[in-house]
Design a protein around this motif. Structure first.
Motif, PDB file in Angstrom:
ATOM      1  N   ARG A   1       0.830  -1.203   0.000  1.00  0.00           N
ATOM      2  CA  ARG A   1       0.000   0.000   0.000  1.00  0.00           C
ATOM      3  C   ARG A   1       0.869   1.259   0.000  1.00  0.00           C
ATOM      4  N   ASP A   2       0.498   2.196  -0.862  1.00  0.00           N
ATOM      5  CA  ASP A   2       1.187   3.472  -0.935  1.00  0.00           C
ATOM      6  C   ASP A   2       0.820   4.299   0.298  1.00  0.00           C
ATOM      7  N   PRO A   3       1.797   4.780   1.068  1.00  0.00           N
ATOM      8  CA  PRO A   3       1.466   5.562   2.267  1.00  0.00           C
ATOM      9  C   PRO A   3       0.746   6.865   1.960  1.00  0.00           C
ATOM     10  N   LYS A   4       0.890   7.371   0.731  1.00  0.00           N
ATOM     11  CA  LYS A   4       0.213   8.620   0.356  1.00  0.00           C
ATOM     12  C   LYS A   4      -1.263   8.393   0.019  1.00  0.00           C
ATOM     13  N   THR A   5      -1.556   7.280  -0.635  1.00  0.00           N
ATOM     14  CA  THR A   5      -2.912   7.043  -1.143  1.00  0.00           C
ATOM     15  C   THR A   5      -3.639   5.902  -0.443  1.00  0.00           C
ATOM     16  N   ASP A   6      -2.884   5.085   0.302  1.00  0.00           N
ATOM     17  CA  ASP A   6      -3.409   3.877   0.947  1.00  0.00           C
ATOM     18  C   ASP A   6      -3.921   2.869  -0.078  1.00  0.00           C
ATOM     19  N   GLN A   7      -3.428   2.965  -1.309  1.00  0.00           N
ATOM     20  CA  GLN A   7      -3.772   1.998  -2.347  1.00  0.00           C
ATOM     21  C   GLN A   7      -2.504   1.354  -2.887  1.00  0.00           C
ATOM     22  N   SER A   8      -2.627   0.121  -3.313  1.00  0.00           N
ATOM     23  CA  SER A   8      -1.505  -0.573  -3.945  1.00  0.00           C
ATOM     24  C   SER A   8      -1.637  -0.478  -5.458  1.00  0.00           C
ATOM     25  N   VAL A   9      -0.549  -0.776  -6.143  1.00  0.00           N
ATOM     26  CA  VAL A   9      -0.616  -0.817  -7.604  1.00  0.00           C
ATOM     27  C   VAL A   9      -1.598  -1.902  -8.032  1.00  0.00           C
TER      28      VAL A   9
ATOM     29  N   PRO B   1     -11.106 -10.323 -19.312  1.00  0.00           N
ATOM     30  CA  PRO B   1      -9.845 -11.046 -19.516  1.00  0.00           C
ATOM     31  C   PRO B   1      -8.777 -10.733 -18.477  1.00  0.00           C
ATOM     32  N   VAL B   2      -8.874  -9.584 -17.809  1.00  0.00           N
ATOM     33  CA  VAL B   2      -7.827  -9.139 -16.888  1.00  0.00           C
ATOM     34  C   VAL B   2      -8.049  -9.702 -15.494  1.00  0.00           C
ATOM     35  N   THR B   3      -7.064 -10.437 -15.009  1.00  0.00           N
ATOM     36  CA  THR B   3      -7.052 -10.886 -13.621  1.00  0.00           C
ATOM     37  C   THR B   3      -5.777 -10.333 -12.979  1.00  0.00           C
ATOM     38  N   VAL B   4      -5.916  -9.741 -11.816  1.00  0.00           N
ATOM     39  CA  VAL B   4      -4.787  -9.067 -11.181  1.00  0.00           C
ATOM     40  C   VAL B   4      -4.210  -9.949 -10.078  1.00  0.00           C
ATOM     41  N   HIS B   5      -2.900 -10.096 -10.095  1.00  0.00           N
ATOM     42  CA  HIS B   5      -2.193 -10.929  -9.131  1.00  0.00           C
ATOM     43  C   HIS B   5      -1.241 -10.044  -8.338  1.00  0.00           C
ATOM     44  N   GLY B   6      -1.491  -9.906  -7.040  1.00  0.00           N
ATOM     45  CA  GLY B   6      -0.672  -9.059  -6.187  1.00  0.00           C
ATOM     46  C   GLY B   6       0.505  -9.813  -5.605  1.00  0.00           C
ATOM     47  N   HIS B   7       1.630  -9.127  -5.509  1.00  0.00           N
ATOM     48  CA  HIS B   7       2.860  -9.723  -4.979  1.00  0.00           C
ATOM     49  C   HIS B   7       3.524  -8.748  -4.023  1.00  0.00           C
ATOM     50  N   ALA B   8       4.258  -9.271  -3.075  1.00  0.00           N
ATOM     51  CA  ALA B   8       5.048  -8.428  -2.187  1.00  0.00           C
ATOM     52  C   ALA B   8       6.269  -7.910  -2.943  1.00  0.00           C
ATOM     53  N   PRO B   9       6.731  -6.714  -2.639  1.00  0.00           N
ATOM     54  CA  PRO B   9       7.970  -6.232  -3.241  1.00  0.00           C
ATOM     55  C   PRO B   9       9.119  -7.200  -2.958  1.00  0.00           C
ATOM     56  N   ALA B  10       9.945  -7.412  -3.971  1.00  0.00           N
ATOM     57  CA  ALA B  10      11.116  -8.297  -3.895  1.00  0.00           C
ATOM     58  C   ALA B  10      10.757  -9.777  -3.871  1.00  0.00           C
ATOM     59  N   GLU B  11       9.480 -10.112  -4.019  1.00  0.00           N
ATOM     60  CA  GLU B  11       9.046 -11.508  -4.119  1.00  0.00           C
ATOM     61  C   GLU B  11       9.168 -11.958  -5.573  1.00  0.00           C
TER      62      GLU B  11
ATOM     63  N   THR C   1      10.753 -10.328 -10.677  1.00  0.00           N
ATOM     64  CA  THR C   1      10.805  -9.694  -9.363  1.00  0.00           C
ATOM     65  C   THR C   1      10.591  -8.199  -9.522  1.00  0.00           C
ATOM     66  N   LEU C   2       9.697  -7.636  -8.716  1.00  0.00           N
ATOM     67  CA  LEU C   2       9.472  -6.189  -8.676  1.00  0.00           C
ATOM     68  C   LEU C   2      10.204  -5.630  -7.460  1.00  0.00           C
ATOM     69  N   VAL C   3      11.112  -4.669  -7.697  1.00  0.00           N
ATOM     70  CA  VAL C   3      11.954  -4.143  -6.622  1.00  0.00           C
ATOM     71  C   VAL C   3      11.669  -2.658  -6.415  1.00  0.00           C
ATOM     72  N   PRO C   4      11.567  -2.202  -5.170  1.00  0.00           N
ATOM     73  CA  PRO C   4      11.240  -0.800  -4.907  1.00  0.00           C
ATOM     74  C   PRO C   4      12.293   0.162  -5.467  1.00  0.00           C
ATOM     75  N   VAL C   5      11.823   1.242  -6.083  1.00  0.00           N
ATOM     76  CA  VAL C   5      12.691   2.335  -6.504  1.00  0.00           C
ATOM     77  C   VAL C   5      12.110   3.632  -5.942  1.00  0.00           C
ATOM     78  N   ASP C   6      12.534   4.787  -6.460  1.00  0.00           N
ATOM     79  CA  ASP C   6      12.168   6.067  -5.850  1.00  0.00           C
ATOM     80  C   ASP C   6      11.557   6.989  -6.893  1.00  0.00           C
ATOM     81  N   HIS C   7      10.215   7.089  -6.883  1.00  0.00           N
ATOM     82  CA  HIS C   7       9.501   7.899  -7.875  1.00  0.00           C
ATOM     83  C   HIS C   7       8.346   8.631  -7.187  1.00  0.00           C
ATOM     84  N   PRO C   8       8.679   9.535  -6.256  1.00  0.00           N
ATOM     85  CA  PRO C   8       7.622  10.183  -5.468  1.00  0.00           C
ATOM     86  C   PRO C   8       6.688  11.019  -6.341  1.00  0.00           C
ATOM     87  N   PRO C   9       5.404  11.126  -5.907  1.00  0.00           N
ATOM     88  CA  PRO C   9       4.880  10.727  -4.596  1.00  0.00           C
ATOM     89  C   PRO C   9       4.310   9.325  -4.565  1.00  0.00           C
ATOM     90  N   LEU C  10       4.441   8.546  -5.651  1.00  0.00           N
ATOM     91  CA  LEU C  10       3.822   7.224  -5.703  1.00  0.00           C
ATOM     92  C   LEU C  10       4.857   6.127  -5.520  1.00  0.00           C
TER      93      LEU C  10
END
Length: 274
Positions: free
Chosen positions: A104-112, A125-135, A145-154
């Motif tokens: 969850r984004d601390p600014k919006t309280d929503q995840s991608v 047709p679209v099914t969304v699969h959520g994963h933890a960062p670095a999983e 693998t999706l790894v956190p980077v720095d692109h504020p504010p999101l």
């Protein structure tokens, strides 16, 4: 794996509509484009393909470049130039698993993942699969693998795509400043191909309201404003990450015309076999 750069531009692309700057004129003269960002990765072992980010230019990109429609997709963040092409799944594919983080984004309280799920809930047709960062998860036969980077504010993520059998590795910094976390740098390291965000040359930081940040020892900014790397920052990060080859993407039309089409700045349609 076969990597095709479908879109290598920033949010307006190059040429930019209605713009007659020297760089846009030169792009038209050369017959090249930098449409909004997207990368296609074909698994030649399994016959599947993975789309990294869904550009608003989806239709044009798939008509222009000889690549199959995606079997699965990854979304790095929810800015429109990386997400809004997902609606093209309608009537083009029977099913499209979409992978994103559930952090969850601390600014919006929503995840991608949550944002994608809510925005495209009308697309069967679209099914969304959520994963933890670095999983690490499997998509189109690849380890991803999706790894956190720095692109504020999101919240935003870089991507590592690796073939579990051949070891071929593709790394993408995603949209980011130079301030990429150490653990993410370690994950992105030693790729066969690195795609690094480089929106403008550092000299243009003088034109940003807050200038540049993350200066090197010579005072050259490696971050433009608050969201993206400069060309110099991207090359410095690439040098540290030690990829076999680096291409700079998310490139704006603000590069001077005599520099805008020089290596290692990428243009649409480039293809790499890893």
């Amino acid at each position: 794996m076969r990597v095709t750069l479908l879109g290598t531009g920033d949010t307006t692309g190059t040429p930019t509509p209605g713009c007659d700057c020297d760089t846009c004129l030169e792009a038209r003269a050369r017959g090249v484009e930098r449409t909004r960002f997207s990368v296609h990765v074909e698994n030649e072992r399994t016959g599947e393909s993975l789309l990294i980010d869904a550009s608003p230019d989806f239709r044009q990109q798939f008509l222009t470049h000889d690549v199959p429609l995606p079997d699965e997709a990854v979304v790095t963040h929810v800015h429109f130039d990386h997400l809004d092409g997902l609606g093209n799944a309608y009537r083009l594919v029977d099913r499209l698993p979409v992978h994103a983080t559930n952090e969850r984004d601390p600014k919006t309280d929503q995840s991608v993942a949550g944002t994608v799920r809510e925005k495209y809930d009308y697309l069967d047709p679209v099914t969304v699969h959520g994963h933890a960062p670095a999983e690490t998860f499997t998509a189109a036969g690849f380890d991803v693998t999706l790894v956190p980077v720095d692109h504020p504010p999101l919240v935003c993520y870089g991507v590592v795509v690796q073939d579990p059998e051949t070891g071929a590795k593709l790394s993408l910094t995603g949209d980011t400043t130079y301030d990429v976390p150490t653990k993410s740098r370690d994950a992105l390291r030693d790729a066969d191909l690195l795609l690094a965000d480089a929106i403008v040359p550092a000299a243009l930081c003088d034109h940003h309201p807050i200038g540049g940040r993350h200066e090197d020892s010579d005072g050259i900014p490696r971050t433009f404003g608050t969201k993206h790397m400069t060309q110099e920052g991207a090359l410095a990060l690439a040098d540290e990450l030690d990829a076999d080859e680096t291409r700079l993407v998310h490139v704006s039309h603000f590069y001077p015309a005599d520099e805008a089409f020089c290596d290692p700045l990428a243009v649409d349609g480039e293809q790499y076999e890893l």
